[in-house]
Design a protein around this motif. Structure first.
Motif, short mmCIF file in Angstrom:
data_model
loop_
_atom_site.label_atom_id
_atom_site.label_comp_id
_atom_site.label_asym_id
_atom_site.label_seq_id
_atom_site.Cartn_x
_atom_site.Cartn_y
_atom_site.Cartn_z
N ASN A 119 0.72 -1.25 0.06
CA ASN A 119 0.07 -0.09 0.06
C ASN A 119 0.96 1.42 -0.03
OD1 ASN A 119 -2.33 -1.45 0.02
ND2 ASN A 119 -2.49 -1.47 2.45
N THR A 120 2.29 1.17 0.36
CA THR A 120 2.90 2.32 0.62
C THR A 120 3.81 2.69 -0.83
OG1 THR A 120 4.58 1.06 1.68
CG2 THR A 120 2.99 2.31 3.01
N GLY A 121 3.69 1.54 -1.95
CA GLY A 121 4.30 1.69 -3.18
C GLY A 121 5.65 0.91 -3.22
N ASN A 122 5.89 0.31 -1.93
CA ASN A 122 7.16 -0.61 -1.99
C ASN A 122 6.95 -1.86 -2.68
OD1 ASN A 122 8.54 1.11 -0.51
ND2 ASN A 122 7.60 0.56 1.29
N ARG A 123 7.94 -2.24 -3.76
CA ARG A 123 7.76 -3.55 -4.55
C ARG A 123 7.97 -4.57 -3.51
NH1 ARG A 123 9.00 -5.71 -9.98
NH2 ARG A 123 9.88 -7.93 -9.20
N ILE A 124 7.18 -5.67 -3.25
CA ILE A 124 7.19 -6.72 -2.45
C ILE A 124 7.47 -7.94 -3.21
CG2 ILE A 124 6.00 -5.80 -0.43
CD1 ILE A 124 3.78 -7.36 -1.33
N GLY A 125 7.17 -8.04 -4.68
CA GLY A 125 7.48 -9.30 -5.27
C GLY A 125 6.96 -9.02 -6.71
N TYR A 126 6.65 -10.23 -7.43
CA TYR A 126 6.34 -10.30 -8.52
C TYR A 126 5.20 -11.30 -8.92
CZ TYR A 126 9.86 -13.61 -9.36
OH TYR A 126 10.78 -14.67 -8.95
N GLU A 127 4.48 -11.40 -9.90
CA GLU A 127 3.52 -12.39 -10.41
C GLU A 127 3.85 -12.82 -11.75
OE1 GLU A 127 -0.21 -10.54 -10.18
OE2 GLU A 127 -0.13 -9.80 -12.15
N VAL A 128 3.83 -14.18 -11.94
CA VAL A 128 3.84 -14.72 -13.37
C VAL A 128 2.62 -15.68 -13.52
CG1 VAL A 128 5.52 -16.53 -14.68
CG2 VAL A 128 6.40 -14.86 -12.84
N LYS A 129 2.16 -15.55 -14.65
CA LYS A 129 1.00 -16.33 -15.25
C LYS A 129 1.47 -17.49 -16.04
CE LYS A 129 -3.78 -16.08 -16.79
NZ LYS A 129 -4.74 -15.28 -17.17
N ALA A 130 1.06 -18.76 -15.39
CA ALA A 130 1.52 -20.06 -16.11
C ALA A 130 0.48 -20.38 -17.42
CB ALA A 130 1.33 -21.26 -14.96
N PRO A 131 1.05 -21.00 -18.24
CA PRO A 131 0.14 -21.25 -19.63
C PRO A 131 -1.13 -21.87 -18.98
CG PRO A 131 2.49 -21.89 -19.86
CD PRO A 131 2.40 -21.65 -18.31
N SER A 132 -1.22 -22.55 -17.95
CA SER A 132 -2.47 -23.38 -17.43
C SER A 132 -3.40 -22.36 -16.90
CB SER A 132 -2.10 -24.22 -16.45
OG SER A 132 -1.54 -23.88 -15.03
N GLY A 133 -3.20 -20.76 -16.90
CA GLY A 133 -3.85 -19.85 -16.40
C GLY A 133 -3.80 -19.71 -14.80
N VAL A 134 -2.89 -20.32 -14.15
CA VAL A 134 -2.49 -20.10 -12.69
C VAL A 134 -1.67 -18.91 -12.63
CG1 VAL A 134 -1.55 -21.03 -10.64
CG2 VAL A 134 -3.16 -22.45 -12.09
N THR A 135 -1.84 -18.05 -11.84
CA THR A 135 -0.95 -16.89 -11.56
C THR A 135 -0.35 -17.03 -10.06
OG1 THR A 135 -2.64 -15.40 -12.43
CG2 THR A 135 -0.85 -14.44 -11.17
N ASN A 136 1.07 -17.14 -10.25
CA ASN A 136 1.87 -17.41 -9.13
C ASN A 136 2.50 -16.33 -8.58
OD1 ASN A 136 1.81 -20.60 -9.04
ND2 ASN A 136 2.69 -20.19 -11.02
N TYR A 137 2.65 -15.97 -7.25
CA TYR A 137 3.24 -14.88 -6.68
C TYR A 137 4.65 -15.20 -5.96
CZ TYR A 137 -1.42 -13.11 -7.64
OH TYR A 137 -2.46 -12.82 -8.23
N PHE A 138 5.36 -14.52 -6.13
CA PHE A 138 6.97 -14.71 -5.72
C PHE A 138 7.44 -13.36 -5.02
CE2 PHE A 138 6.38 -17.29 -9.60
CZ PHE A 138 7.09 -18.61 -9.20
N ASP A 139 8.07 -13.48 -3.93
CA ASP A 139 8.83 -12.50 -3.30
C ASP A 139 9.82 -11.92 -4.00
OD1 ASP A 139 10.87 -14.24 -2.77
OD2 ASP A 139 10.44 -14.24 -0.29
N ASN A 140 10.64 -10.90 -3.84
CA ASN A 140 11.75 -10.34 -4.47
C ASN A 140 12.95 -11.47 -4.80
OD1 ASN A 140 10.76 -7.95 -5.60
ND2 ASN A 140 11.12 -7.06 -3.63
N SER A 141 12.86 -12.49 -3.78
CA SER A 141 14.15 -13.59 -3.88
C SER A 141 13.77 -14.61 -4.92
CB SER A 141 14.30 -13.85 -2.41
OG SER A 141 14.79 -12.82 -1.66
N GLY A 142 12.64 -14.73 -5.23
CA GLY A 142 12.23 -15.77 -5.90
C GLY A 142 11.50 -17.08 -5.28
N ASN A 143 11.17 -16.62 -3.88
CA ASN A 143 10.45 -17.74 -3.13
C ASN A 143 8.95 -17.50 -3.58
OD1 ASN A 143 12.85 -18.50 -1.79
ND2 ASN A 143 12.42 -16.66 -0.42
#
Length: 104
Positions: free
Chosen positions: A71-95
């Motif tokens: 909510n404060t604008g700090n990046r906490i991770g990233y999201e990647v959408k798999a070909p199957s349609g599932v969206t996975n969320y990772f922290d900045n370290s890749g976990n």
């Protein structure tokens, strides 16, 4: 005696079949579904597409379109959408920290 044993075996099979139907489980949101499992290569942080070393996922890439921010604008991770349609969320370290099931 022979008929009694046969009758008991048939009764046990009938009871087992009746009780086994109560164990049906929906796997759509289950971690035991291979689609949602971290052992699925599409969901794994070892997949280069999901990796923090991929420039699209890097916290140092200011043009990244898949960043997740608090909510404060700090990046906490990233999201990647798999070909199957599932969206996975990772922290900045890749976990992997979570997922959203595929929309039907």
């Amino acid at each position: 005696m022979k008929y009694l044993i046969s009758l008991l075996l048939i009764a046990q099979i009938g009871l087992f079949a009746r009780n086994s139907s109560a164990q049906v489980m929906n796997l759509d949101n289950s971690p035991y579904n291979m689609q949602n499992s971290p052992y699925n290569m599409e969901n794994s942080s070892n997949n280069m597409r999901n990796s923090p070393y991929n420039m699209d996922n890097s916290a140092y890439n200011v043009n990244s379109k898949n960043g997740v921010y608090d909510n404060t604008g700090n990046r906490i991770g990233y999201e990647v959408k798999a070909p199957s349609g599932v969206t996975n969320y990772f922290d900045n370290s890749g976990n992997r920290i979570g997922y959203t099931p595929a929309k039907r």
